[in-house]
Write an enzyme that holds these catalytic residues in place. Structure first.
Site, PDB file in Angstrom:
ATOM      1  CG  ASP A   2      -1.713   1.217   1.406  1.00  0.00           C
ATOM      2  OD1 ASP A   2      -2.196   1.744   0.383  1.00  0.00           O
ATOM      3  OD2 ASP A   2      -1.875   1.688   2.553  1.00  0.00           O
TER       4      ASP A   2
HETATM    5 MG   LIG Z   1      -2.718   3.156   3.580  1.00  0.00          MG
END
Ligand SMILES: [Mg+2]
Length: 341
Positions: A183
């Site tokens: 991410d």
């Molecule tokens: Mg994040």
């Protein structure tokens, strides 16, 4: 402003160090009963994250599979290729087994590791103390544990760390290529933009990111690990193996390409880093895409993305860092508000 951490170690020959705490022993008094679990899960035949580790750990097939073997296998597969290309170099993945068991358990661990042909030569047995204080001494680039408390302690010490979760179902993974998915916000990058979302909502976030497009984000806790992977990738590139590189990295972010993606890419470029693929989901759930990527491990700071990855069969790891830890979303509304970063 928070800096990461243990990045590469200029001047040393060694490659990235990954420290692993096997599941089971969180406190000393529990150690004797859980000692069998402390044996590293044996070498599985490569291929399926779940089935292989279940079969080899000798647990019933209904039990959740251990996520570690599949990660270890992939690291070792890369090491095997590195050894072939650079027989004289020690720049390899270097795995350290950390446990707060007593040293007497070591013989058992060594026997098991040899029996299953695992490539773990370094142990840290702390006799009941938390292994966190040893992580820096081991120049740890990434600490993985199933113990969330220890992982939080490592993050607080500035060590790249994540709580590793078992996939909920089997997913075949590449036998020849280590795939690592990250991410962006609060993982590779700091949580500064995430804070805007939480405080002022998405519209303000888009405006903010546009206005600051050319200002690189501060680094997040896993930046150093991406950097370490990049160093190893370059060793393959310099042998003409760019397309066949056995390490592939992915940025999997809920940012959208048009509005907020540029800042993420420009930040990576400003660090001299890149991911092989950058996937901007514009708020769509990450799980289905991860099922296509089939990463050996996926890192996210938000539990609902970790759970989404798990449901799709991926080995998912939670990075307990940033403002999202204070705004844990109840599981039931994860479907209704998919726009979070
Ligand atoms: Mg994040």
């Amino acid at each position: 402003e928070r800096g990461p951490t243990t990045t590469g170690h200029p001047g040393t020959e060694r490659g990235p160090t990954t420290s692993l705490s096997p599941p089971g022993c969180s406190t000393l008094p529990e150690c004797p009963p859980c000692a069998p679990k402390d044996v590293p899960t044996p070498h599985p035949p490569l291929g399926t994250a779940g089935a292989a580790s279940r079969a080899l750990s000798g647990v019933p097939s209904a039990a959740p599979p251990s996520p570690l073997p599949v990660v270890l296998q992939a690291l070792e597969a890369v090491n095997a290729q590195l050894r072939e290309l650079y027989p004289d170099s020690e720049e390899l993945f270097d795995i350290v087994l950390m446990t707060n068991n007593h040293a007497q358990v070591g013989v058992r661990l060594i026997n098991s590791i040899n029996h299953y042909d695992l490539f773990i030569e370094r142990f840290c047995m702390t006799g009941g103390n938390s292994p966190i204080c040893y992580l820096k001494a081991y120049h740890t680039n990434l600490y993985l544990s199933s113990d969330a408390e220890k992982v939080s302690g490592a993050i607080e010490e500035g060590i790249a760390a994540a709580t590793i979760f078992s996939p909920s179902r089997d997913l075949e993974v590449s036998e020849k290529q280590l795939r690592v998915a990250f991410d962006g916000d609060a993982v590779l990058f700091s949580d500064e933009s995430e804070q805007i979302v939480k405080a002022h909502g998405l519209d303000m976030f888009f405006e903010h990111e546009k206005a600051h497009e050319n200002k690189p984000l501060a680094q997040g806790p896993l930046k150093g690990f991406l950097e370490a992977l990049g160093k190893l990738q370059k060793k393959f590139y310099s042998k003409g193996l760019r397309l066949e590189c056995p390490i592939r990295t992915y940025l999997v972010t809920a940012r959208s390409a048009a509005s907020s993606g540029a800042r993420a890419l420009k930040t990576l470029r400003s660090w001299g880093l890149e991911t092989d693929e950058a996937l901007f989901l514009a708020g769509a759930p990450k799980g289905p895409l991860l099922r296509k990527i089939r990463p050996h491990i996926f890192f996210d700071d938000q539990m609902f993305h970790v759970e989404g990855a798990q449901e799709m069969g991926a080995v998912a790891a939670h990075v307990p860092y940033g403002v999202a830890q204070k705004h844990k979303r109840p599981a039931q509304d994860k479907q209704q508000t998919p726009n979070s970063k």
